[in-house]
Design a protein around this motif. Structure first.
Motif, PDB file in Angstrom:
ATOM      1  N   ILE C  78      40.328  33.611  51.788  1.00 23.19           N
ATOM      2  CA  ILE C  78      41.091  34.783  51.340  1.00 23.19           C
ATOM      3  C   ILE C  78      42.599  34.557  51.495  1.00 23.19           C
ATOM      4  O   ILE C  78      43.054  33.996  52.493  1.00 23.19           O
ATOM      5  CB  ILE C  78      40.664  36.035  52.132  1.00 23.19           C
ATOM      6  CG1 ILE C  78      39.211  36.378  51.793  1.00 23.19           C
ATOM      7  CG2 ILE C  78      41.584  37.218  51.827  1.00 23.19           C
ATOM      8  CD1 ILE C  78      38.571  37.370  52.732  1.00 23.19           C
ATOM      9  N   ARG C  80      46.288  36.770  51.163  1.00 21.57           N
ATOM     10  CA  ARG C  80      46.854  38.133  51.090  1.00 21.57           C
ATOM     11  C   ARG C  80      48.158  38.149  51.853  1.00 21.57           C
ATOM     12  O   ARG C  80      48.414  37.261  52.674  1.00 21.57           O
ATOM     13  CB  ARG C  80      45.878  39.141  51.697  1.00 21.57           C
ATOM     14  CG  ARG C  80      45.493  38.828  53.140  1.00 21.57           C
ATOM     15  CD  ARG C  80      44.412  39.775  53.673  1.00 21.57           C
ATOM     16  NE  ARG C  80      43.986  39.403  55.024  1.00 21.57           N
ATOM     17  CZ  ARG C  80      44.537  39.882  56.156  1.00 21.57           C
ATOM     18  NH1 ARG C  80      45.533  40.732  56.085  1.00 21.57           N
ATOM     19  NH2 ARG C  80      44.089  39.490  57.332  1.00 21.57           N
ATOM     20  N   SER C  81      48.975  39.156  51.591  1.00 20.13           N
ATOM     21  CA  SER C  81      50.208  39.313  52.385  1.00 20.13           C
ATOM     22  C   SER C  81      50.367  40.796  52.718  1.00 20.13           C
ATOM     23  O   SER C  81      51.421  41.374  52.506  1.00 20.13           O
ATOM     24  CB  SER C  81      51.415  38.788  51.614  1.00 20.13           C
ATOM     25  OG  SER C  81      51.555  39.470  50.380  1.00 20.13           O
ATOM     26  N   ASN C  82      49.309  41.400  53.255  1.00 21.32           N
ATOM     27  CA  ASN C  82      49.327  42.847  53.535  1.00 21.32           C
ATOM     28  C   ASN C  82      49.463  43.111  55.033  1.00 21.32           C
ATOM     29  O   ASN C  82      48.622  43.793  55.619  1.00 21.32           O
ATOM     30  CB  ASN C  82      48.052  43.494  52.981  1.00 21.32           C
ATOM     31  CG  ASN C  82      46.788  42.825  53.503  1.00 21.32           C
ATOM     32  OD1 ASN C  82      46.859  41.849  54.241  1.00 21.32           O
ATOM     33  ND2 ASN C  82      45.637  43.360  53.128  1.00 21.32           N
ATOM     34  N   MET C  96      52.455  33.845  50.139  1.00 25.09           N
ATOM     35  CA  MET C  96      51.864  34.286  48.874  1.00 25.09           C
ATOM     36  C   MET C  96      52.649  33.719  47.691  1.00 25.09           C
ATOM     37  O   MET C  96      52.072  33.241  46.702  1.00 25.09           O
ATOM     38  CB  MET C  96      51.834  35.815  48.815  1.00 25.09           C
ATOM     39  CG  MET C  96      51.229  36.380  47.542  1.00 25.09           C
ATOM     40  SD  MET C  96      49.513  35.863  47.264  1.00 25.09           S
ATOM     41  CE  MET C  96      48.674  36.965  48.397  1.00 25.09           C
ATOM     42  N   GLN C 114      44.190  35.557  41.961  1.00 25.90           N
ATOM     43  CA  GLN C 114      44.679  36.844  42.485  1.00 25.90           C
ATOM     44  C   GLN C 114      43.879  37.990  41.887  1.00 25.90           C
ATOM     45  O   GLN C 114      44.368  38.739  41.052  1.00 25.90           O
ATOM     46  CB  GLN C 114      46.171  36.965  42.215  1.00 25.90           C
ATOM     47  CG  GLN C 114      46.953  35.876  42.956  1.00 25.90           C
ATOM     48  CD  GLN C 114      48.437  35.922  42.650  1.00 25.90           C
ATOM     49  OE1 GLN C 114      48.859  35.688  41.522  1.00 25.90           O
ATOM     50  NE2 GLN C 114      49.230  36.231  43.666  1.00 25.90           N
ATOM     51  N   ILE C 117      42.763  42.416  46.687  1.00 26.64           N
ATOM     52  CA  ILE C 117      42.055  42.702  47.938  1.00 26.64           C
ATOM     53  C   ILE C 117      42.231  44.177  48.259  1.00 26.64           C
ATOM     54  O   ILE C 117      43.325  44.725  48.129  1.00 26.64           O
ATOM     55  CB  ILE C 117      42.568  41.847  49.115  1.00 26.64           C
ATOM     56  CG1 ILE C 117      41.845  42.245  50.412  1.00 26.64           C
ATOM     57  CG2 ILE C 117      44.081  41.973  49.301  1.00 26.64           C
ATOM     58  CD1 ILE C 117      42.054  41.268  51.558  1.00 26.64           C
ATOM     59  N   GLN C 174      46.003  45.449  47.521  1.00 20.84           N
ATOM     60  CA  GLN C 174      47.053  44.500  47.153  1.00 20.84           C
ATOM     61  C   GLN C 174      46.508  43.658  46.008  1.00 20.84           C
ATOM     62  O   GLN C 174      45.630  42.815  46.209  1.00 20.84           O
ATOM     63  CB  GLN C 174      47.482  43.590  48.301  1.00 20.84           C
ATOM     64  CG  GLN C 174      48.661  42.706  47.869  1.00 20.84           C
ATOM     65  CD  GLN C 174      49.066  41.641  48.881  1.00 20.84           C
ATOM     66  OE1 GLN C 174      48.288  41.248  49.737  1.00 20.84           O
ATOM     67  NE2 GLN C 174      50.307  41.176  48.752  1.00 20.84           N
ATOM     68  N   ARG C 176      47.841  41.337  44.300  1.00 16.67           N
ATOM     69  CA  ARG C 176      48.193  39.917  44.308  1.00 16.67           C
ATOM     70  C   ARG C 176      47.360  39.150  45.320  1.00 16.67           C
ATOM     71  O   ARG C 176      47.416  37.916  45.379  1.00 16.67           O
ATOM     72  CB  ARG C 176      49.676  39.734  44.574  1.00 16.67           C
ATOM     73  CG  ARG C 176      50.532  40.083  43.348  1.00 16.67           C
ATOM     74  CD  ARG C 176      51.999  40.262  43.713  1.00 16.67           C
ATOM     75  NE  ARG C 176      52.626  39.052  44.218  1.00 16.67           N
ATOM     76  CZ  ARG C 176      53.141  38.948  45.455  1.00 16.67           C
ATOM     77  NH1 ARG C 176      53.071  39.964  46.292  1.00 16.67           N
ATOM     78  NH2 ARG C 176      53.703  37.827  45.829  1.00 16.67           N
ATOM     79  N   GLY C 177      46.573  39.871  46.121  1.00 13.46           N
ATOM     80  CA  GLY C 177      45.688  39.185  47.049  1.00 13.46           C
ATOM     81  C   GLY C 177      44.537  38.559  46.285  1.00 13.46           C
ATOM     82  O   GLY C 177      44.326  38.848  45.111  1.00 13.46           O
ATOM     83  N   LYS C 369      45.313  31.735  54.747  1.00 10.34           N
ATOM     84  CA  LYS C 369      46.282  32.363  53.837  1.00 10.34           C
ATOM     85  C   LYS C 369      47.706  31.905  54.141  1.00 10.34           C
ATOM     86  O   LYS C 369      48.587  31.968  53.301  1.00 10.34           O
ATOM     87  CB  LYS C 369      46.188  33.885  53.922  1.00 10.34           C
ATOM     88  CG  LYS C 369      46.675  34.448  55.248  1.00 10.34           C
ATOM     89  CD  LYS C 369      46.518  35.947  55.337  1.00 10.34           C
ATOM     90  CE  LYS C 369      45.118  36.359  55.660  1.00 10.34           C
ATOM     91  NZ  LYS C 369      44.648  35.966  57.003  1.00 10.34           N
TER      92      LYS C 369
END
Lengths: 210, 102, 417, 1020
Positions: C78, C80-82, C96, C114, C117, C174, C176-177, C369
């Motif tokens: 996975i 993600r940048s959340n 990301m 992408q 998520i 998100q 873009r995840g 990630k």
């Protein structure tokens, strides 16, 4: 001036539906009973006072307090091991105040008491398939060799703590297990026990302790 | 995994909660002893944060909360998950720890 | 040879006899400017960025087994940048952005996808925590949407919205995840680093550090002999404490096993990544068709790379609670990775108290990630001897100072992060 | 080894002896073109109808779907994963890589079921998968044209340009093409459960060795569990027959089963596949309780997961026959030799009438007589070893067999199966042989999977050219074919010995008797992995991995078996490489010039065979996902129409809607006003409650709380705050002193469990010298908060007149027992969360319902109002009391405005670490009150706080809103927040920034105590 009535309630008042459930058949494979109106006291020896606590127990109940996971039947109560240097006293509720007072007096100075009469709900599981039903929610080995009459255990069911002990076999010759479950969990655990028993056929009932 | 509780016998690990390394000891210090606060902080930093994290046998705390509510000290191999011993914490039940001089 | 559909078609004519090694298999040299311990995603990315961004090409990556044999090869892929806390937010977003251009940078298809998520919430308190985090993301220029149940239902109709226990109230999305093909990330960085002169040395286990009279680290002892180095970087998440112990270091890190699972391949069912808020369960579907899912740590220190039944059951219970239509799908494989669990759930990228030895560790679950950004900032640290601005908070002394970065608020209890 | 007469009925159950076939069964037989006239462990009296791809066919009870398809002459059953090549049935067991089907329909549709393990039942419906529009004409088979490009790892080298196209175009196409069967997107309607079993000796596999082991351990008196994945015991004996103790193998199996069944200490579990080996002797198995019927009966589960705790285990899981890699080896009709024998002998179904046999070992030769005795022809035997094994020479001459050396270099045929086999001998001369079935044996691989689940590595044995178990998990031994013992006699002896040893290690002393006796047929093999010839030769049938894919991977440097697996996907199919792994690494070994053991195996991982996720979840779904907890007044509240919310495991009354109220805000506002202007009550029994007793109870609490409790007077209550050892706030609550040596401690609802564990840790580990006893009283007490200016009036109604309820007689923070009218005693605490005059009253839980009822009676004239958790929350926010959203695991006592409570005189948990520089920095975010300037504006939790007019960015982000409510007293939305230097900023106007919800507005930072800041009301 109104009179205030203090009717008591069982935590299973909704969950327990008396009668037959699940698979049909002449005989229910599992019999479930709620045993109501009990006095339940947790006895915890004070620091360094395990021996004194034992003597006090002997004096009041006429039996040695269990030092290992066992249930011991005394004069007026059953003593169930519930941890190192502690045990649970369980008796039918007659005159609660004096029952508690008697214990408070005998254990004064040797042990701390905690009244759990309302903190637990007592469920009895018996019948020819009772053991099979329990195997679905308990990781204990209940084989006769591993868990004979009088054996007790503190264990977990559905991630919550339960005291379980085995009393003398029932009239049908099959084992009888008692489960003390936390009051707030009992509605949920009752459903789990019933679900686990349905395929064998269930007879459910509720009765006062005797 | 099965853990042999010295009081209850062998039980499923779901009955236990894990705390971790039993080697670090909580520093004792007397308030107003004049000890340098920095020094005491260093001692606590070590106790709270630093771990040997050994690959092999380590002493660790397990709490039998789903059973007899005893805190236990186990020697367990972190590579094979084998237990070598499980013993009770000093203050389990009514146990009276041996004081210095007794 | 440059990879493309054309080179592929050309090779096909000659029965693919023309392909050469994706990376060389060199014997270790006696000296390198930088030696990186650990041929995982982070170590290889570090080497790539050292060569590509900082012009340091005399670099070796030492791997005790086969590259990607650690967590790079056993995660749930996975990206993600959340994240919600200063330090994490910018760092993972930088990562990301690097994912988004990886294929072009490396000329290797890592299948960065992408597909989104979503973190589901099931209570007001969870919604508020996600709102706080989502707003942090937006304030940092990161995409985030707070969706209600009706909006999610349009995109993921198969979820158990009306569960009698923890109904789905909404989620933090998100878009873009997504996911990336984990092994391809390793191979892509290996190939690109190799092309830029980096030596990738497999089956080469580090057995000790070489120190000079001042205690400075000047090289490593390995199963393939002594190798001297200007600087030595550790990128051995999972085994950080063991390697650090060879240098006499004790760290705020514990090793824990995290299990993951994959199902039999089935036709497309789940578009993006979904995480369940009322239990330990998250899931995505690979391009091959397997459902890739996981949950919580087993909860005890472990180097065993395998877990036990309670967590297998807990994860599947969570899965059935949130998507009961996977009941008849079969779990095909379970495996375990060793998480480098730091005491606040956040990585450590810093110089160590030992001159010449640099640390990249404590990745907890964030490792995969973070791969590209981790490589870039670690390369920066090794090249410049100062932390990259986006990693300025990942310092080793933050625990001593009380400047923990604790997203979950669990404190110094690694198995709870 | 002894043969048998093909016309002799096998394993007929006594009940059927002498009965005559019914008309229906004759009709059924007629439709089964490849069914033998007699024999087989099938019940011809029970014909079953089933359909495959909508074609209705028939079989018999005892069939698997695969054997029924064979009996009906069906060759084509599947399409492969990548090239969509036509595929047939290759094996007769759970290792089947090829014959996967979609079982059942609707919500019960189930992808990737092995036809070879699915028992046939009347009305069974199966579909082929991964094809469109039909199995015979599959559009995607054009992939074969591109196969020169679709080699191992091709997608890593392409689809990179343009970048945007990956998610948009390339990937969706790849995803649709990939995958095998379709799964129903509907909730699984079936039920599952899980159970525990315990034993001394667990025997895994019920073949010759397993039966022998179980019998020995059982006779010796140990507690035995025997698990068998098949529907009946016997293993290969059901397919290869043989003679044991002078009787037919089938007869021996029957007698042994009877003896085992008669032993009270032995439990036999069929249809039960062992899939996992975990720590401490915990094994996991899947029982397919009702997969052999259309739908589980009432109160029945579909499947059940067993956790079996065993002191010892004996793995007798047998061996798996391995294919040989040669062009065309994937054609429908190419089958493992052992599978051919199984279909012929056990199921009386002929895979072909003209069978060619390709074997490199003696065991393969068994197939000759099996086929002949069933009335089939052996078209030829191809044995690269070049000469007929001694044991079979007589047979070969008798039936003048055509025997070839060399190997099979191609297989002619198509979707309808094999038409011919091309043989190339040592000198390169080729000729074609007419055949409609090719039986292949490349030798046997002992089933080492289970023994390697703890990452042990198997050991190579040259004599059998196969791996055998290496260091097995603790307590596990392996016997029989799984241990590389391939003769029947050896299996029986090995199993017996293992059973005896395991039982003895468990303390059993009974007489285990002697091992049964049988012949020791020779197993000679000369390894042959691959016949090199032109054309696609498959290693992994399901994933379409060819020999050239393996060598390509080697050329590109993916030489490690793990790299090989990951680069080519070899062995990652649903069979986990049971038929392909060893062959693949053998080819890699040759390509790299290393030996097979040097090349090594990949790691074996559970589950041994795939397990339904529903089964692993068992009973725990929907309302049973987690246990639930009910408060003592739950049913009373439900009867009043309360709305409940799941908080943790608890179900709590959130509010009590009244007729005509348009939304929850209206209900909550009414409840709050009723309390502030009159009186209301709320069930707060969910708070954690701990009895702390003992001579040192006070000292103990001084060390766990930041403030002092030893100084608390008996009959008094005090608010306490606990830190974690790292200086961060853990929990808070009020604690009262009931007696000198007895405190009653309360925790938040969420932290009740963790705090109890923490207190026990302090008692048992940190300060064992203190005399303290702890017990949870959480469930013992029904506790209600009664609040509002009329609280005292209400209580005067309820408590016995003798009790002094005046402000002096029962002052703020007082705590004591009182007698209630009607004769029960209660604990009464004068503490306030709402800011009004308030008490918390505790009675034994059994009175919980009655207490709610009596509070309504006592307060009838006062307009008493029950309120829920929402109103509780509103009033705590109005008073600025911190709760969960503020106690978020990162805040210090000072952040919460409670720094002054920290005692300077004593050590306590967290004291030292709380002093660290970053935790005492002046610019920390601290709790403040927040009021939107626009009084109509709704404030939302999670919105961020920026300086007025600031541009949003990391450097201007100064905090966020933690808790909000509509305040009926202030008649506007208010909230609490954590804001940088907040306490210095009361009165400052800030920007509330909420991009997620497109909201942006200004608010004032203020004192968090919005209502009655002097606290006059609660003391009055």
């Amino acid at each position: 001036m109104v009179d205030y009535l203090w009717n008591t309630q069982s935590p299973l008042q909704k969950a327990l539906v008396p009668g037959r459930h699940g698979a049909a058949g002449a005989h229910a494979g599992v019999t479930l009973n709620e045993v109501r109106d009990i006095v339940l006291v947790q006895v915890m020896a004070r620091r360094g006072k395990a021996a004194e606590t034992g003597k006090a127990a002997k004096k009041l109940f006429g039996v040695e307090a269990p030092a290992t996971p066992k249930a011991v039947i005394g004069k007026t109560a059953t003593l169930i091991w519930s941890g190192p240097d502690q045990f649970t006293v369980i008796a039918p509720r007659t005159d609660e105040a004096s029952q508690l007072a008697a214990m408070a007096q005998v254990f004064a100075g040797s042990a701390s008491l905690s009244d759990q009469s309302d903190g637990r709900c007592l469920i009895r599981v018996s019948g020819p398939r009772g053991r099979d039903a329990i195997a679905k929610f308990s990781s204990l080995d209940l084989h006769d060799l591993a868990f004979p009459v009088g054996a007790a255990a503190n264990t977990s069911v559905d991630h919550t703590a339960v005291n379980l002990w085995r009393e003398a076999n029932g009239a049908d010759g099959h084992p009888v297990y008692n489960m003390l479950v936390f009051t707030s969990f009992s509605d949920s655990l009752w459903h789990t026990i019933v679900d686990s028993s349905l395929e064998y056929g269930v007879e459910a009932a509720s009765a006062r302790a005797a | 995994m099965r853990i042999a509780c010295p009081f209850c016998g062998e039980r499923e690990n779901g009955e236990f909660t894990y705390l971790g390394d039993a080697s670090p000891k909580r520093p004792n210090f007397a308030v107003d002893s004049g000890e340098s606060p920095g020094g005491v902080e260093d001692a606590f930093y070590d106790y709270v944060y630093l771990r040997d994290n050994v690959a092999g046998y380590m002493r660790e705390y397990w709490y039998h909360g789903g059973g007899c509510r005893s805190w236990l000290i186990a020697e367990r191999n972190t590579v094979t998950h084998e237990f070598r011993s499980v013993t009770a914490a000093p203050g389990v039940g009514a146990a009276k720890p041996v004081q210095a001089g007794e | 040879m440059k990879y493309s559909i054309f080179s592929l078609a050309k090779a096909a004519l000659s029965g693919h006899k023309g392909w050469t090694r994706a990376w060389r298999d060199p014997a270790p040299k006696s000296h390198y400017d930088v030696v990186i311990i650990g041929g995982g995603g982070h170590g290889l990315a570090t080497a790539y960025f050292l060569a590509n961004e900082y012009g340091i090409r005399n670099v070796a990556v030492l791997e005790k087994g086969w590259i990607g044999s650690g967590n790079a090869g056993r995660n749930t892929t996975i990206i993600r940048s959340n994240y919600g806390l200063p330090g994490n937010t910018g760092f993972y977003e930088m990562s990301m952005k690097l994912w988004e251009r990886m294929e072009q940078d490396l000329n290797y298809n890592a299948m960065v996808s992408q597909r989104g998520i979503i973190n589901l919430y099931h209570s007001d308190a969870q919604r508020d925590a996600f709102a706080r985090r989502g707003n942090t993301m937006r304030i940092n220029g990161i995409d985030a949407e707070l969706l209600d149940a009706a909006q999610i239902r349009k995109e993921l109709p198969f979820l158990n919205y009306d569960s009698p226990r923890f109904p789905i109230m909404g989620g933090l999305m998100q878009r873009r995840g997504g996911t990336a093909r984990h092994d391809a990330v390793v191979w892509g960085y290996a190939r690109a680093a190799d092309q830029r002169g980096v030596d990738i040395i497999q089956n080469c286990e580090v057995t000790g550090f070489v120190r000079d009279h001042n205690g400075k680290v000047t090289g490593v002892e390995t199963s393939r002999g002594k190798i001297s180095a200007g600087k030595v970087g550790m990128a051995v998440a999972g085994n950080t404490s063991r390697v650090a112990a060879m240098a006499g270091m004790k760290l705020p890190i514990e090793s824990h096993v995290l299990q993951a699972f994959v199902s039999e391949a089935i036709k497309p069912l789940i578009p993006g990544v979904i995480t369940f808020g009322a239990g330990h369960f998250y899931i995505s579907q690979s391009d091959k068709g397997g459902l890739v899912f996981g949950g919580d740590l087993d909860g005890y220190n472990s180097y065993a790379q395998r877990g036990n039944m309670p967590v297998v059951e807990d994860v599947c219970e969570g899965g059935m609670a949130v998507m009961p239509m996977i009941g008849r799908v079969r779990m095909l494989r379970q495996w375990g990775g060793i998480m480098d669990m730091s005491m606040d759930g956040t990585p450590i990228i810093d110089k160590t108290p030992i001159d010449g030895l640099y640390l990249n560790a404590g990745w907890c679950y964030g490792g995969f990630k973070a791969t590209p950004a981790s490589g870039l900032v670690f390369a920066h640290l090794l090249a410049r001897d100062e932390p990259h601005p986006e990693a300025a908070r990942f310092r080793l002394d933050r625990f001593r100072r009380g400047a923990m970065i604790d997203e979950k608020g669990q404190g110094a209890q690694p198995n709870l992060h | 080894m002894s043969g048998y007469s093909g016309s002799e009925p096998l394993g007929r159950t006594a009940a059927l002896e002498g009965t005559t076939p019914s008309a229906r069964s004759q009709a059924a037989s007629a439709s089964q073109s490849h069914r033998l006239r007699s024999g087989g462990l099938i019940d011809r009296q029970q014909p079953l109808q089933f359909s495959f791809d909508d074609k209705v066919m028939s079989g018999f009870a005892g069939d698997t779907l695969a054997s029924a398809l064979v009996a009906n002459g069906v060759k084509l059953v599947a399409r492969s994963f990548k090239y969509h090549r036509p595929r047939g049935i290759i094996t007769a067991g759970s290792e089947e890589p090829s014959a996967l089907v979609e079982m059942r329909t609707g919500a019960r549709k189930e992808p990737n079921t092995r036809a070879t393990t699915q028992e046939l039942y009347d009305g069974l419906v199966a579909q082929s998968q991964n094809r469109w529009p039909s199995l015979r004409r599959d559009f995607m088979s054009i992939n074969q044209l591109f196969s020169p490009i679709f080699v191992a790892g091709f997608y890593y080298k392409t689809f990179m340009w343009p970048a945007k196209f990956w998610e948009a175009i390339y990937e969706p196409i790849i995803r649709r093409a990939a995958g095998l069967g379709k799964s129903a997107a509907l909730p699984d309607p079936d039920h599952y459960d899980k159970a525990w079993a315990h034993c001394d000796v667990l025997v895994i596999g019920g073949g010759a060795a397993g039966l022998s082991a179980a019998l020995a351990a059982g006779r010796a008196g140990s507690r035995v569990i025997l698990v068998e994945e098949d529907s009946r015991l016997g293993g290969r004996l059901l397919s290869d027959g043989g003679e044991i103790d002078g009787m037919h193998a089938e007869e021996w199996v029957r007698r042994t089963t009877d003896e085992l069944t008669a032993l009270a200490n032995v439990r036999i579990m069929v249809r039960t596949a062992l899939f996992g080996v975990y720590d401490g002797g915990v094994y996991a198995a899947l029982e397919r309780v009702n997969d052999h019927v259309p739908v589980p009966g009432p109160h029945q589960v579909r499947q059940r997961v067993w956790r079996i705790v065993a002191k010892r285990s004996v793995v007798t899981a047998g061996a798996i026959e391995r294919p040989v890699v040669f062009p065309g080896n994937d054609r429908p009709g190419v089958m493992m030799a052992s599978a051919v024998r199984t279909y012929v002998h056990r199921f009386a179904a002929m895979p072909g009438r003209k069978v060619a046999l390709f074997t490199n070992n003696d065991d393969g030769w068994r197939t000759v007589e099996a086929v002949q005795q069933a009335g089939g022809d052996i078209a030829a035997v191809i044995d690269p070893r070049g000469k007929v094994p001694a044991e079979y020479q007589a047979l070969a001459e008798l039936s003048d067999l055509r025997v070839f050396s060399g190997g099979v270099s191609d297989v002619k045929g198509g979707v309808d199966g094999v038409r011919g086999v091309v043989v190339t001998d040592g000198n390169g001369r080729t000729q074609q042989i007419d055949a409609d079935c090719l039986a292949v044996s490349g030798g046997w691989n002992p089933n080492v999977g289970l023994s390697c689940f703890h990452r042990g590595r198997p050991v190579w044995r040259d004599d059998i050219a196969a791996f055998v178990p290496g260091d097995s998990p603790k307590g596990m031994t392996t016997a029989g074919a799984a241990n590389g013992e391939f003769s029947l006699g050896a299996c029986l002896r090995d199993g017996h010995a293992a059973g005896v040893a395991a039982a003895a290690e468990c303390g059993a002393t009974g007489n285990a008797g002697e091992a049964a006796e049988a012949g020791d047929e020779i197993y000679a093999i000369s390894p042959l992995w691959q016949v090199k010839a032109k054309g696609k030769a498959f290693v992994d049938f399901q994933h379409d991995v060819t020999a050239s894919d393996v060598t390509l991977a080697q050329r590109e440097g993916f030489e490690s078996v793990e790299h090989l697996k990951r680069y080519t996907t070899l062995g990652m199919a649903t069979d986990q490489g049971k038929t392909s792994n060893i062959t693949g690494l053998a080819i890699m070994a040759e390509a790299t010039g290393r030996t097979i053991p040097q090349t090594g195996t990949t790691i074996y991982r559970p589950p041994y065979a795939p397990v339904a996720i529903g089964a692993l979840a068992g009973h725990h779904r929907d309302e049973n996902f987690h246990a639930w907890r009910l408060t003592p007044s739950h049913h009373w509240a439900a009867a009043r129409g309360a709305v409940f919310v799941d908080t943790g495991l608890w179900k709590r009354a959130q509010w009590y809607p009244q007729p005509g109220e348009k939304d929850w805000i209206e209900s909550v506002t009414r409840e709050v006003l009723a309390v502030r202007n009159g009186v209301g009550f709320c069930d707060v029994s969910t708070l954690g409650k701990v009895d702390v007793r003992g001579a040192d109870a006070g000292t103990f609490l001084d060390r766990v709380y930041i403030n002092a409790f030893s100084s608390l007077a008996v009959g008094k209550a005090r608010y306490g705050l606990m830190l974690r050892e790292d200086g961060i706030v853990m929990d808070d609550g009020t604690t009262s002193r009931i007696a000198e040596d007895h405190y009653f401690l309360t925790t938040t609802t969420a932290k009740a469990g963790p705090v109890m564990a923490h207190l026990e840790f302090c008692r048992q580990v940190l300060w064992p010298e203190l005399d303290v006893q702890l017990s949870s009283a959480s469930d013992q007490w029904a506790q209600f908060s009664i609040a509002g200016p009329n609280t005292r009036k209400l209580l005067q109604e309820l408590v016995d007149p003798s009790e002094d309820m005046s402000n002096e007689g029962f002052p703020f923070m007082g705590a004591r027992e009182v007698m209630l009218r009607g004769g029960i005693t209660a604990r009464l605490f004068r503490i306030s969360f709402s800011g009004e005059i308030a008490f918390e009253i505790s009675v034994p839980a059994r009175y919980g319902g009655a207490m709610a009822q009596n509070l309504m009676i006592a307060g009838r004239d006062l307009g008493v109002t029950p309120y829920g958790t929402e109103a509780l929350g509103v009033m705590r926010i109005e008073k600025g009391h911190v709760a969960g959203p503020e106690l978020n695991g990162t805040t210090t006592a000072d952040d919460l405005g409670l720094g002054k409570m920290m005692s300077k005189k004593k050590d306590f948990i967290g004291r030292v670490m709380a002093g660290r520089e970053a935790l005492t920095a002046p610019d920390r975010q601290v709790v403040v009150g927040i009021k939107p300037l626009d009084q109509k504006r709704r404030l939302r939790s999670g919105a961020h706080v920026l300086p007025k007019g600031a541009i949003p960015g990391p450097e201007t982000d100064q905090g966020y809103v933690t808790s909000v409510c509509y305040s009926p007293m202030l008649e506007q939305w208010i909230g609490l927040g954590l804001v940088e230097r907040g306490r210095e900023r009361f009165g400052e106007i800030v920007r509330i920034h909420d991009p997620l919800r497109n909201e942006d507005y200004e608010a004032e930072i203020c004192n968090p105590v919005f209502y009655d800041p002097e606290g006059a009301r609660q003391r009055g």
